[in-house]
Design a protein around this motif. Structure first.
Motif, PDB file in Angstrom:
ATOM      1  N   LEU A   1      -2.796  -1.699  11.341  1.00  0.00           N
ATOM      2  CA  LEU A   1      -3.250  -0.348  11.012  1.00  0.00           C
ATOM      3  C   LEU A   1      -4.647  -0.310  10.398  1.00  0.00           C
ATOM      4  CD1 LEU A   1       0.002   1.230   9.482  1.00  0.00           C
ATOM      5  CD2 LEU A   1      -0.943   1.581  11.775  1.00  0.00           C
ATOM      6  N   THR A   2      -5.247  -1.463  10.174  1.00  0.00           N
ATOM      7  CA  THR A   2      -6.531  -1.518   9.472  1.00  0.00           C
ATOM      8  C   THR A   2      -7.592  -0.665  10.154  1.00  0.00           C
ATOM      9  OG1 THR A   2      -6.050  -3.735   8.638  1.00  0.00           O
ATOM     10  CG2 THR A   2      -8.358  -3.026   8.641  1.00  0.00           C
ATOM     11  N   ALA A   3      -7.802  -0.887  11.441  1.00  0.00           N
ATOM     12  CA  ALA A   3      -8.835  -0.147  12.168  1.00  0.00           C
ATOM     13  C   ALA A   3      -8.483   1.332  12.270  1.00  0.00           C
ATOM     14  CB  ALA A   3      -9.032  -0.742  13.560  1.00  0.00           C
TER      15      ALA A   3
ATOM     16  N   ARG B   1       0.728   5.347  -4.533  1.00  0.00           N
ATOM     17  CA  ARG B   1      -0.169   4.204  -4.409  1.00  0.00           C
ATOM     18  C   ARG B   1       0.544   3.028  -3.751  1.00  0.00           C
ATOM     19  NH1 ARG B   1      -4.004   1.632  -9.214  1.00  0.00           N
ATOM     20  NH2 ARG B   1      -4.941  -0.019  -7.926  1.00  0.00           N
ATOM     21  N   ALA B   2       1.797   2.802  -4.114  1.00  0.00           N
ATOM     22  CA  ALA B   2       2.565   1.715  -3.483  1.00  0.00           C
ATOM     23  C   ALA B   2       2.719   1.972  -1.989  1.00  0.00           C
ATOM     24  CB  ALA B   2       3.928   1.584  -4.154  1.00  0.00           C
ATOM     25  N   PHE B   3       2.984   3.225  -1.633  1.00  0.00           N
ATOM     26  CA  PHE B   3       3.108   3.603  -0.218  1.00  0.00           C
ATOM     27  C   PHE B   3       1.788   3.364   0.509  1.00  0.00           C
ATOM     28  CE2 PHE B   3       2.213   7.034   2.845  1.00  0.00           C
ATOM     29  CZ  PHE B   3       3.180   6.775   3.797  1.00  0.00           C
ATOM     30  N   TRP B   4       0.678   3.827  -0.081  1.00  0.00           N
ATOM     31  CA  TRP B   4      -0.629   3.691   0.547  1.00  0.00           C
ATOM     32  C   TRP B   4      -1.005   2.219   0.722  1.00  0.00           C
ATOM     33  CZ3 TRP B   4      -4.018   5.879   3.497  1.00  0.00           C
ATOM     34  CH2 TRP B   4      -5.334   5.418   3.524  1.00  0.00           C
ATOM     35  N   GLU B   5      -0.758   1.410  -0.295  1.00  0.00           N
ATOM     36  CA  GLU B   5      -1.133   0.003  -0.210  1.00  0.00           C
ATOM     37  C   GLU B   5      -0.279  -0.743   0.813  1.00  0.00           C
ATOM     38  OE1 GLU B   5      -1.083  -1.294  -4.269  1.00  0.00           O
ATOM     39  OE2 GLU B   5      -3.069  -0.430  -4.688  1.00  0.00           O
ATOM     40  N   THR B   6       0.950  -0.289   1.022  1.00  0.00           N
ATOM     41  CA  THR B   6       1.771  -0.862   2.099  1.00  0.00           C
ATOM     42  C   THR B   6       1.130  -0.590   3.449  1.00  0.00           C
ATOM     43  OG1 THR B   6       3.812  -0.610   0.828  1.00  0.00           O
ATOM     44  CG2 THR B   6       4.042  -0.822   3.212  1.00  0.00           C
ATOM     45  N   LEU B   7       0.635   0.629   3.637  1.00  0.00           N
ATOM     46  CA  LEU B   7      -0.052   0.946   4.891  1.00  0.00           C
ATOM     47  C   LEU B   7      -1.301   0.095   5.057  1.00  0.00           C
ATOM     48  CD1 LEU B   7       0.059   4.880   5.051  1.00  0.00           C
ATOM     49  CD2 LEU B   7       1.757   3.237   5.876  1.00  0.00           C
ATOM     50  N   ARG B   8      -2.081  -0.029   3.989  1.00  0.00           N
ATOM     51  CA  ARG B   8      -3.350  -0.751   4.086  1.00  0.00           C
ATOM     52  C   ARG B   8      -3.152  -2.246   4.325  1.00  0.00           C
ATOM     53  NH1 ARG B   8      -7.741   1.721   5.456  1.00  0.00           N
ATOM     54  NH2 ARG B   8      -8.922   0.002   4.602  1.00  0.00           N
TER      55      ARG B   8
ATOM     56  N   ARG C   1       5.972   4.204  12.715  1.00  0.00           N
ATOM     57  CA  ARG C   1       5.534   5.423  13.395  1.00  0.00           C
ATOM     58  C   ARG C   1       4.019   5.432  13.588  1.00  0.00           C
ATOM     59  NH1 ARG C   1       6.999   9.723  16.678  1.00  0.00           N
ATOM     60  NH2 ARG C   1       6.100  11.690  15.967  1.00  0.00           N
ATOM     61  N   LEU C   2       3.267   5.063  12.551  1.00  0.00           N
ATOM     62  CA  LEU C   2       1.808   5.054  12.649  1.00  0.00           C
ATOM     63  C   LEU C   2       1.318   4.003  13.646  1.00  0.00           C
ATOM     64  CD1 LEU C   2       0.808   5.603   8.920  1.00  0.00           C
ATOM     65  CD2 LEU C   2       0.482   7.197  10.818  1.00  0.00           C
ATOM     66  N   ARG C   3       2.009   2.876  13.726  1.00  0.00           N
ATOM     67  CA  ARG C   3       1.648   1.883  14.746  1.00  0.00           C
ATOM     68  C   ARG C   3       1.749   2.487  16.145  1.00  0.00           C
ATOM     69  NH1 ARG C   3       5.363  -3.123  12.620  1.00  0.00           N
ATOM     70  NH2 ARG C   3       3.989  -3.910  10.953  1.00  0.00           N
ATOM     71  N   SER C   4       2.826   3.229  16.386  1.00  0.00           N
ATOM     72  CA  SER C   4       3.028   3.836  17.703  1.00  0.00           C
ATOM     73  C   SER C   4       1.991   4.912  17.977  1.00  0.00           C
ATOM     74  CB  SER C   4       4.442   4.424  17.794  1.00  0.00           C
ATOM     75  OG  SER C   4       5.427   3.424  17.640  1.00  0.00           O
ATOM     76  N   ILE C   5       1.695   5.721  16.965  1.00  0.00           N
ATOM     77  CA  ILE C   5       0.678   6.761  17.132  1.00  0.00           C
ATOM     78  C   ILE C   5      -0.688   6.129  17.384  1.00  0.00           C
ATOM     79  CG2 ILE C   5      -0.578   8.603  15.949  1.00  0.00           C
ATOM     80  CD1 ILE C   5       2.067   9.249  14.497  1.00  0.00           C
TER      81      ILE C   5
ATOM     82  N   GLN D   1      -5.868   4.227  22.657  1.00  0.00           N
ATOM     83  CA  GLN D   1      -6.000   4.036  24.102  1.00  0.00           C
ATOM     84  C   GLN D   1      -6.596   5.264  24.776  1.00  0.00           C
ATOM     85  OE1 GLN D   1      -2.343   3.032  26.097  1.00  0.00           O
ATOM     86  NE2 GLN D   1      -3.340   2.692  28.063  1.00  0.00           N
ATOM     87  N   ALA D   2      -6.286   6.459  24.229  1.00  0.00           N
ATOM     88  CA  ALA D   2      -6.662   7.696  24.904  1.00  0.00           C
ATOM     89  C   ALA D   2      -7.948   8.323  24.379  1.00  0.00           C
ATOM     90  CB  ALA D   2      -5.520   8.709  24.798  1.00  0.00           C
ATOM     91  N   CYS D   3      -8.369   7.982  23.152  1.00  0.00           N
ATOM     92  CA  CYS D   3      -9.483   8.684  22.507  1.00  0.00           C
ATOM     93  C   CYS D   3     -10.596   7.733  22.089  1.00  0.00           C
ATOM     94  CB  CYS D   3      -9.008   9.407  21.242  1.00  0.00           C
ATOM     95  SG  CYS D   3      -7.737  10.630  21.502  1.00  0.00           S
ATOM     96  N   THR D   4     -11.787   8.273  22.041  1.00  0.00           N
ATOM     97  CA  THR D   4     -12.905   7.598  21.380  1.00  0.00           C
ATOM     98  C   THR D   4     -13.442   8.554  20.328  1.00  0.00           C
ATOM     99  OG1 THR D   4     -14.445   8.441  23.038  1.00  0.00           O
ATOM    100  CG2 THR D   4     -13.520   6.236  23.415  1.00  0.00           C
ATOM    101  N   GLY D   5     -13.876   8.003  19.213  1.00  0.00           N
ATOM    102  CA  GLY D   5     -14.420   8.851  18.159  1.00  0.00           C
ATOM    103  C   GLY D   5     -13.394   9.777  17.538  1.00  0.00           C
ATOM    104  N   TYR D   6     -12.177   9.309  17.411  1.00  0.00           N
ATOM    105  CA  TYR D   6     -11.114  10.150  16.874  1.00  0.00           C
ATOM    106  C   TYR D   6     -11.124  10.149  15.345  1.00  0.00           C
ATOM    107  CZ  TYR D   6      -8.628   5.744  16.010  1.00  0.00           C
ATOM    108  OH  TYR D   6      -8.283   4.492  15.560  1.00  0.00           O
ATOM    109  N   ALA D   7     -10.417  11.129  14.766  1.00  0.00           N
ATOM    110  CA  ALA D   7     -10.237  11.224  13.320  1.00  0.00           C
ATOM    111  C   ALA D   7      -8.887  11.881  13.061  1.00  0.00           C
ATOM    112  CB  ALA D   7     -11.357  12.041  12.681  1.00  0.00           C
ATOM    113  N   PHE D   8      -8.325  11.639  11.872  1.00  0.00           N
ATOM    114  CA  PHE D   8      -7.016  12.217  11.586  1.00  0.00           C
ATOM    115  C   PHE D   8      -6.826  12.402  10.086  1.00  0.00           C
ATOM    116  CE2 PHE D   8      -6.338   7.675  11.226  1.00  0.00           C
ATOM    117  CZ  PHE D   8      -5.432   7.531  10.180  1.00  0.00           C
ATOM    118  N   THR D   9      -5.849  13.232   9.768  1.00  0.00           N
ATOM    119  CA  THR D   9      -5.413  13.408   8.387  1.00  0.00           C
ATOM    120  C   THR D   9      -3.935  13.048   8.308  1.00  0.00           C
ATOM    121  OG1 THR D   9      -4.789  15.736   8.704  1.00  0.00           O
ATOM    122  CG2 THR D   9      -7.063  15.276   8.067  1.00  0.00           C
TER     123      THR D   9
END
Length: 322
Positions: free
Chosen positions: A115-117, A103-110, A71-75, A81-89
């Motif tokens: 998703l790094t950038a 922590r296991a969930f977060w490290e999977t994302l990282r 889901r995060l890859r798609s978002i 593509q649409a934004c510059t200088g974006y931020a999110f929570t």
């Protein structure tokens, strides 16, 4: 005194942090023909960014790493593509019961290179641990031992006057403000965070502004007046996202809303009053100049008392009156 810690003057504008729900369509191609609302407002994330100039987002996650990574890859693809200088929570909505699980969930994302950038634009994570355990001493010890944790705030766990001090002791970065938690409690929390920030300038400390799908003509305006007074620069606003403006109100009340708060609202091309979001932000000057945030009498006697209201009364309402 509060004036020693709060901003000298309220904000005149607030960045809108747009909700991206777990099932919200990201592109118009994802919307089935029979699911189109045709209500005059953008329906997909892609269309909302285009219509409102959004730069800030609140992304819901389920806590299931495989599902959330996809889901995060798609978002990320849409936002980058649409934004510059974006931020999110990220809002994890109490999905886990232990720091180790989060922590296991977060490290999977990282670990996901795609998703790094994107994750570098994260502001904070909201309440990943269930409220029954979030403020436990053992949770605090484990959280403090995790040196590379992202900034994490409480939300649902902020139930008492000592919730924020306890959370800060446990390793959280702060809490959220909602008027339903108490306006004066929000002021006290803002002052505490400002005080701690002066004591520890390098420590990440956060007072966020979150939404409960607030709409006008009273609740939304009062909530934004407090957010502006506390100096919170961006706020989750999903009333503009999931509701058709103020179309549920009588026409004359919509007109008064537009006349007295024309910086916050505009008349939509289809005739109803709706939030005026430009460049990803909303103007709130008229709110902070009004008594308690509302510059007119909404005449509550015109409406059905809560004790007498029934859900069945909505049957047969037209699409133009949500």
């Amino acid at each position: 005194a509060p004036s020693d810690f709060l901003p000298y003057a309220p904000l005149g504008q607030i960045l809108l942090r747009h909700t991206v729900g777990l099932s919200d369509p990201l592109t118009e191609d994802e919307i089935a023909e029979e699911a189109w609302l045709d209500d005059g407002l953008p329906q997909s994330l892609e269309a909302s960014i285009r219509a409102y100039g959004l730069t800030h987002f609140k992304i819901k996650v389920s806590g299931e790493a495989g599902r959330d990574v996809a889901r995060l890859r798609s978002i990320a693809a849409v936002v980058e593509q649409a934004c510059t200088g974006y931020a999110f929570t990220l809002d994890a909505n109490e999905q886990v019961r232990s720091v180790e699980q989060f922590r296991a969930f977060w490290e999977t994302l990282r670990r996901d290179p795609t998703l790094t950038a994107f994750l570098d634009h994260l502001l904070f994570v909201e309440q990943p641990l269930h409220r029954e355990v979030a403020l436990d001493e053992e949770v605090g010890r484990t959280l403090m031992d995790w040196r590379e944790r992202p900034p994490i705030i409480i939300d649902e766990s902020d139930a008492t006057l000592d919730s924020l001090p306890t959370a800060l002791e446990r390793g959280y970065a702060g809490t959220s403000h909602k008027n339903c938690k108490g306006v004066f409690k929000g002021i006290a929390n803002a002052c505490l965070i400002a005080h701690r920030a002066r004591q520890n300038p390098g420590q990440p400390l956060i007072l966020s502004a979150e939404d409960l799908t607030n709409v006008g003509p009273v609740a939304l305006l009062q909530d934004l007046a407090v957010v502006a007074t506390l100096g919170i620069p961006h706020a989750e606003r999903n009333g503009q996202h999931y509701f058709r403006g103020a179309s549920m109100l009588p026409d004359d009340l919509q007109q008064r809303l537009l006349a007295r708060h024309g910086d916050l609202y505009r008349r939509h091309e289809r005739g109803f009053a709706t939030l005026d979001v430009q460049g990803g932000e909303i103007k709130v000057g008229s709110l902070v100049q009004a008594p308690f945030g509302v510059a007119f009498d909404p005449e509550p006697s015109r409406f059905t008392p809560l004790a007498a209201w029934e859900f069945d009364s909505l049957a047969g309402r037209s699409d133009s009156a949500y």
